[in-house]
Design a protein around this motif. Structure first.
Motif, mmCIF file in Angstrom:
data_model
loop_
_atom_site.group_PDB
_atom_site.id
_atom_site.type_symbol
_atom_site.label_atom_id
_atom_site.label_comp_id
_atom_site.label_asym_id
_atom_site.label_seq_id
_atom_site.Cartn_x
_atom_site.Cartn_y
_atom_site.Cartn_z
ATOM 1 N N SER A 97 3.523 -9.028 10.631
ATOM 2 C CA SER A 97 2.755 -8.971 9.389
ATOM 3 C C SER A 97 1.683 -7.900 9.511
ATOM 4 N N PRO A 98 1.359 -7.275 8.390
ATOM 5 C CA PRO A 98 0.343 -6.214 8.453
ATOM 6 C C PRO A 98 -1.004 -6.772 8.869
ATOM 7 N N SER A 99 -1.696 -6.017 9.648
ATOM 8 C CA SER A 99 -3.017 -6.449 10.097
ATOM 9 C C SER A 99 -3.991 -6.409 8.929
ATOM 10 N N PRO A 100 -4.882 -7.404 8.846
ATOM 11 C CA PRO A 100 -5.871 -7.376 7.765
ATOM 12 C C PRO A 100 -6.808 -6.192 7.913
ATOM 13 N N SER A 101 -7.276 -5.720 6.779
ATOM 14 C CA SER A 101 -8.216 -4.603 6.816
ATOM 15 C C SER A 101 -9.491 -5.031 7.526
ATOM 16 N N PRO A 102 -9.989 -4.207 8.423
ATOM 17 C CA PRO A 102 -11.207 -4.594 9.131
ATOM 18 C C PRO A 102 -12.398 -4.677 8.184
ATOM 19 N N VAL A 103 -13.252 -5.663 8.429
ATOM 20 C CA VAL A 103 -14.467 -5.803 7.629
ATOM 21 C C VAL A 103 -15.493 -4.795 8.138
ATOM 22 N N PRO A 104 -16.034 -3.962 7.248
ATOM 23 C CA PRO A 104 -16.990 -2.963 7.719
ATOM 24 C C PRO A 104 -18.247 -3.624 8.269
ATOM 25 N N SER A 105 -18.846 -2.981 9.261
ATOM 26 C CA SER A 105 -20.087 -3.510 9.810
ATOM 27 C C SER A 105 -21.214 -3.289 8.807
ATOM 28 N N LEU A 106 -22.296 -4.027 9.001
ATOM 29 C CA LEU A 106 -23.432 -3.873 8.091
ATOM 30 C C LEU A 106 -24.019 -2.470 8.181
ATOM 31 N N ASP A 107 -24.015 -1.897 9.378
ATOM 32 C CA ASP A 107 -24.524 -0.530 9.527
ATOM 33 C C ASP A 107 -23.654 0.459 8.750
ATOM 34 N N ASP A 108 -22.335 0.217 8.767
ATOM 35 C CA ASP A 108 -21.439 1.094 8.003
ATOM 36 C C ASP A 108 -21.715 0.982 6.504
ATOM 37 N N VAL A 109 -21.969 -0.247 6.047
ATOM 38 C CA VAL A 109 -22.244 -0.449 4.625
ATOM 39 C C VAL A 109 -23.542 0.252 4.236
ATOM 40 N N ILE A 110 -24.555 0.114 5.090
ATOM 41 C CA ILE A 110 -25.837 0.774 4.804
ATOM 42 C C ILE A 110 -25.653 2.289 4.765
ATOM 43 N N ALA A 111 -24.863 2.804 5.695
ATOM 44 C CA ALA A 111 -24.629 4.250 5.736
ATOM 45 C C ALA A 111 -23.891 4.745 4.497
ATOM 46 N N SER A 112 -23.114 3.847 3.862
ATOM 47 C CA SER A 112 -22.343 4.257 2.681
ATOM 48 C C SER A 112 -23.138 4.149 1.383
ATOM 49 N N LEU A 113 -24.325 3.546 1.433
ATOM 50 C CA LEU A 113 -25.100 3.328 0.204
ATOM 51 C C LEU A 113 -25.420 4.619 -0.558
ATOM 52 N N PRO A 114 -25.792 5.719 0.109
ATOM 53 C CA PRO A 114 -26.108 6.941 -0.657
ATOM 54 C C PRO A 114 -24.934 7.448 -1.496
ATOM 55 N N GLY A 115 -23.708 7.115 -1.108
ATOM 56 C CA GLY A 115 -22.563 7.487 -1.925
ATOM 57 C C GLY A 115 -22.191 6.413 -2.929
ATOM 58 N N TYR A 116 -22.466 5.156 -2.565
ATOM 59 C CA TYR A 116 -22.091 4.018 -3.415
ATOM 60 C C TYR A 116 -23.024 3.864 -4.618
ATOM 61 N N LEU A 117 -24.318 4.004 -4.392
ATOM 62 C CA LEU A 117 -25.287 3.708 -5.450
ATOM 63 C C LEU A 117 -25.206 4.653 -6.646
ATOM 64 N N PRO A 118 -25.044 5.969 -6.457
ATOM 65 C CA PRO A 118 -24.956 6.844 -7.637
ATOM 66 C C PRO A 118 -23.759 6.534 -8.529
ATOM 67 N N ILE A 119 -22.721 5.927 -7.959
ATOM 68 C CA ILE A 119 -21.555 5.553 -8.760
ATOM 69 C C ILE A 119 -21.804 4.225 -9.467
ATOM 70 N N THR A 120 -22.462 3.304 -8.765
ATOM 71 C CA THR A 120 -22.645 1.949 -9.281
ATOM 72 C C THR A 120 -23.828 1.838 -10.237
ATOM 73 N N ILE A 121 -24.953 2.433 -9.870
ATOM 74 C CA ILE A 121 -26.160 2.363 -10.717
ATOM 75 C C ILE A 121 -26.749 3.776 -10.859
ATOM 76 N N PRO A 122 -26.041 4.667 -11.529
ATOM 77 C CA PRO A 122 -26.488 6.071 -11.592
ATOM 78 C C PRO A 122 -27.882 6.242 -12.192
ATOM 79 N N ASP A 123 -28.207 5.468 -13.225
ATOM 80 C CA ASP A 123 -29.518 5.632 -13.862
ATOM 81 C C ASP A 123 -30.652 5.247 -12.918
ATOM 82 N N ALA A 124 -30.418 4.203 -12.117
ATOM 83 C CA ALA A 124 -31.480 3.697 -11.248
ATOM 84 C C ALA A 124 -31.813 4.664 -10.117
#
Length: 287
Positions: A159-186
């Motif tokens: 069976s295919p391996s489940p996608s790994p859950v990103p670490s919290l540090d990885d999520v924090i590092a992705s915020l500068p790219g995530y936030l302009p897409i999710t809340i551009p006005d803010a």
């Protein structure tokens, strides 16, 4: 398999979940007495059909097997349909609740509502299985059938391996790219460098608060940039935000941040709703 017994077991499990909760000192029905009456009637009907099917399966034949198979199949989705109808009724019932109370109710009622969904899905699956088993029965008794020669079945592949859950540090590092897409006005007033710095500060603050999941990090960050970092300062307004964060009955800090985010969105749509105390009417307790 005795399908009727299995449905009875599932019904007993569902009955263990509470049908009401207490919010700010007031009892609110998750399921009204009338809804429970309708649900129990449907369950009894399903059990009766399942017993009829069990009888035919045990006998190995039945002249009305096809008709019974169809009745069982028709009944399979009825619990789910009934719960969907309850959902429409509940939307009307809870119109008088304030946003804060509705958020608390949703969190407290979640286990019961999830159990109902599992129950409906499992009953539907069992009844469809029984319908197929009954449909395959001969309409008159017959002698034993020769056993077919078993054929080897291929071994299932890995069976295919489940996608790994990103670490919290990885999520924090992705915020500068995530936030302009999710809340551009803010975040429109930030350049790349300042947004990276502010995102790191928000992520670190979320972890300090006790966040344990990637969703908790992103929920915190959205509120942080949309409402301002003072939202998380116990000495600052808005008080409704502090109440949600402090209310451990709403679940983990990650659960509370999800509720806070929803409340924040609602507050932006109707700014006076959460800041002004409301004289709410509890469904079922109207004058």
């Amino acid at each position: 398999m005795a399908y009727a017994d299995r449905i009875s077991d599932l019904a007993r499990t569902l009955a263990q979940y509470p049908t009401s909760v207490t919010i700010t000192g007031s009892k609110i029905d998750i399921r009204t007495a009338k809804q429970l009456e309708s649900l129990n009637a449907q369950i009894s009907n399903d059990q009766s059909l399942a017993r009829d099917g069990d009888t035919l399966i045990a006998a190995g034949s039945g002249k009305d097997a096809k008709a019974l198979s169809q009745r069982i199949a028709d009944a399979a989705p009825q619990v789910g349909n009934l719960l969907a109808a309850f959902g429409a009724q509940d939307a009307e019932r809870f119109k008088t609740l304030s946003i804060m109370s509705k958020q608390k109710f949703d969190a407290s009622a979640a286990s019961r509502l999830q159990a109902e969904k599992r129950f409906a899905d499992e009953v539907a699956k069992l009844m469809m299985q029984e319908s197929q088993a009954v449909s395959a029965l001969p309409t008159s008794p017959c002698g034993p059938k020769p056993q077919p020669t078993p054929t080897p079945t291929p071994s299932p592949g890995p069976s295919p391996s489940p996608s790994p859950v990103p670490s919290l540090d990885d999520v924090i590092a992705s915020l500068p790219g995530y936030l302009p897409i999710t809340i551009p006005d803010a975040v429109a007033g930030y350049d790349a460098d300042s947004l990276a710095i502010a995102s790191k500060a928000a992520g670190d603050a979320a972890i300090k608060l006790g966040v344990k999941t990637p969703d908790g990090i992103t929920d915190y960050a959205i509120v942080y940039f949309t409402n301002g970092p003072e939202t998380f300062d116990p000495k600052s307004d808005p008080q409704w935000a502090q109440e949600i964060i402090a209310d451990k009955s709403l679940g983990t800090i990650d659960d509370r941040l999800a509720i806070l985010l929803n409340a924040s969105k609602a507050q932006q749509q109707s700014p006076d709703t959460l800041d002004t105390p409301s004289q709410e009417t509890v469904p079922g307790q109207e004058d």
